[in-house]
Design a protein around this motif. Sequence first.
Motif, mmCIF file in Angstrom:
data_model
loop_
_atom_site.group_PDB
_atom_site.id
_atom_site.type_symbol
_atom_site.label_atom_id
_atom_site.label_comp_id
_atom_site.label_asym_id
_atom_site.label_seq_id
_atom_site.Cartn_x
_atom_site.Cartn_y
_atom_site.Cartn_z
ATOM 1 N N LYS A 60 -30.215 -10.281 -17.624
ATOM 2 C CA LYS A 60 -30.457 -10.904 -16.318
ATOM 3 C C LYS A 60 -30.594 -12.421 -16.454
ATOM 4 C CE LYS A 60 -32.803 -6.906 -14.263
ATOM 5 N NZ LYS A 60 -34.104 -6.401 -13.744
ATOM 6 N N LYS A 63 -27.158 -13.975 -16.963
ATOM 7 C CA LYS A 63 -26.398 -13.941 -15.713
ATOM 8 C C LYS A 63 -26.910 -15.006 -14.744
ATOM 9 C CE LYS A 63 -24.878 -10.773 -12.078
ATOM 10 N NZ LYS A 63 -24.964 -9.382 -11.557
ATOM 11 N N LEU A 64 -28.223 -15.202 -14.745
ATOM 12 C CA LEU A 64 -28.845 -16.192 -13.858
ATOM 13 C C LEU A 64 -28.330 -17.595 -14.174
ATOM 14 C CD1 LEU A 64 -31.158 -16.157 -11.662
ATOM 15 C CD2 LEU A 64 -32.658 -16.961 -13.488
ATOM 16 N N ARG A 66 -25.629 -18.414 -15.982
ATOM 17 C CA ARG A 66 -24.170 -18.494 -15.830
ATOM 18 C C ARG A 66 -23.753 -18.668 -14.375
ATOM 19 N NH1 ARG A 66 -23.970 -13.613 -18.407
ATOM 20 N NH2 ARG A 66 -22.621 -12.847 -16.719
ATOM 21 N N SER A 67 -24.547 -18.118 -13.446
ATOM 22 C CA SER A 67 -24.193 -18.223 -12.031
ATOM 23 C C SER A 67 -24.141 -19.677 -11.564
ATOM 24 C CB SER A 67 -25.194 -17.433 -11.180
ATOM 25 O OG SER A 67 -26.479 -18.056 -11.175
ATOM 26 N N CYS A 68 -24.857 -20.555 -12.245
ATOM 27 C CA CYS A 68 -24.901 -21.978 -11.857
ATOM 28 C C CYS A 68 -23.704 -22.759 -12.388
ATOM 29 C CB CYS A 68 -26.191 -22.621 -12.363
ATOM 30 S SG CYS A 68 -27.698 -21.785 -11.839
ATOM 31 N N ASP A 70 -20.638 -21.087 -13.280
ATOM 32 C CA ASP A 70 -19.549 -20.116 -13.342
ATOM 33 C C ASP A 70 -18.178 -20.750 -13.152
ATOM 34 O OD1 ASP A 70 -18.700 -17.272 -13.472
ATOM 35 O OD2 ASP A 70 -18.026 -17.662 -11.434
ATOM 36 N N LYS A 74 -15.113 -20.451 -16.125
ATOM 37 C CA LYS A 74 -13.778 -19.883 -15.936
ATOM 38 C C LYS A 74 -12.699 -20.741 -16.567
ATOM 39 C CE LYS A 74 -14.947 -17.395 -11.697
ATOM 40 N NZ LYS A 74 -14.778 -17.308 -10.220
ATOM 41 N N TYR A 82 -19.285 -14.058 -21.589
ATOM 42 C CA TYR A 82 -20.564 -13.510 -21.124
ATOM 43 C C TYR A 82 -21.251 -12.709 -22.218
ATOM 44 C CZ TYR A 82 -18.311 -8.940 -20.609
ATOM 45 O OH TYR A 82 -17.662 -7.753 -20.852
ATOM 46 N N TYR A 168 -36.182 -13.935 -11.266
ATOM 47 C CA TYR A 168 -34.728 -13.978 -11.448
ATOM 48 C C TYR A 168 -34.043 -14.649 -10.252
ATOM 49 C CZ TYR A 168 -35.727 -10.923 -15.350
ATOM 50 O OH TYR A 168 -36.238 -10.402 -16.515
ATOM 51 N N THR A 169 -34.581 -15.810 -9.914
ATOM 52 C CA THR A 169 -33.971 -16.670 -8.905
ATOM 53 C C THR A 169 -33.704 -18.020 -9.560
ATOM 54 O OG1 THR A 169 -36.141 -17.434 -8.107
ATOM 55 C CG2 THR A 169 -35.153 -15.535 -6.989
#
Length: 216
Positions: A60, A63-64, A66-68, A70, A74, A82, A168-169
Amino acid sequence: MATYESLIKITGTVGDLVFYSLNGKNVVRKKSGFNKKAFKKSPSYEKVRQNSSEFGHCSKAGKLIRSCIDGYIKEAGDPLLYQSFAKLMTDIKDLDMVSERGKRSVEKGLMTEKGIELLKAFKFGNKEIISTETRISTELQHTILYTPKNDDIHEIAFITIKPDFEKYTVEYIEESRVYTKEGKINFKNHFPDEGLLLYFLIIKNKDGDISRMGFV
């Protein structure tokens, strides 16, 4: 698993054997040794529960973060990045020497010098890592980025990440600047006195291509 022949078709459980039909054949197998209730409470599963809890946390946390970033990931040319990033989170979590096993966290690992070193050394696919000469200095109003002078640098994107590894924010701010040969760039400090902050840097050349990226 084995097949059997019988005039009587059996479906269900008899003792520790399970009977069912598979692709038109009568099949029998032994019950699985896994017991959900025992997994939750039995002392013999304690280490497994601890590992499972920490694995979920690292997954988690990765993923948290990486979301910033992403959109830039790519462009790193690594579809399995990942996985290696999740491994990085595990290595950083292992540096938490404060929490008991099963509750070790990425956040506490990042509070160690070694944890930050591991984060900075992580290579994003085919992109070069950020120079070790690059550093930041935070003040009340500004975050100052110091970079070595380089004629190949044209534009810099700078992402400040404020993760909450308990809820997880995450909050993050991205800013871009045209590079100047002064080697010193000011960014607004959007999260003053807000605890753990991570800084991600993207360096682009004159053609607009990413030459380097990583944490600083």
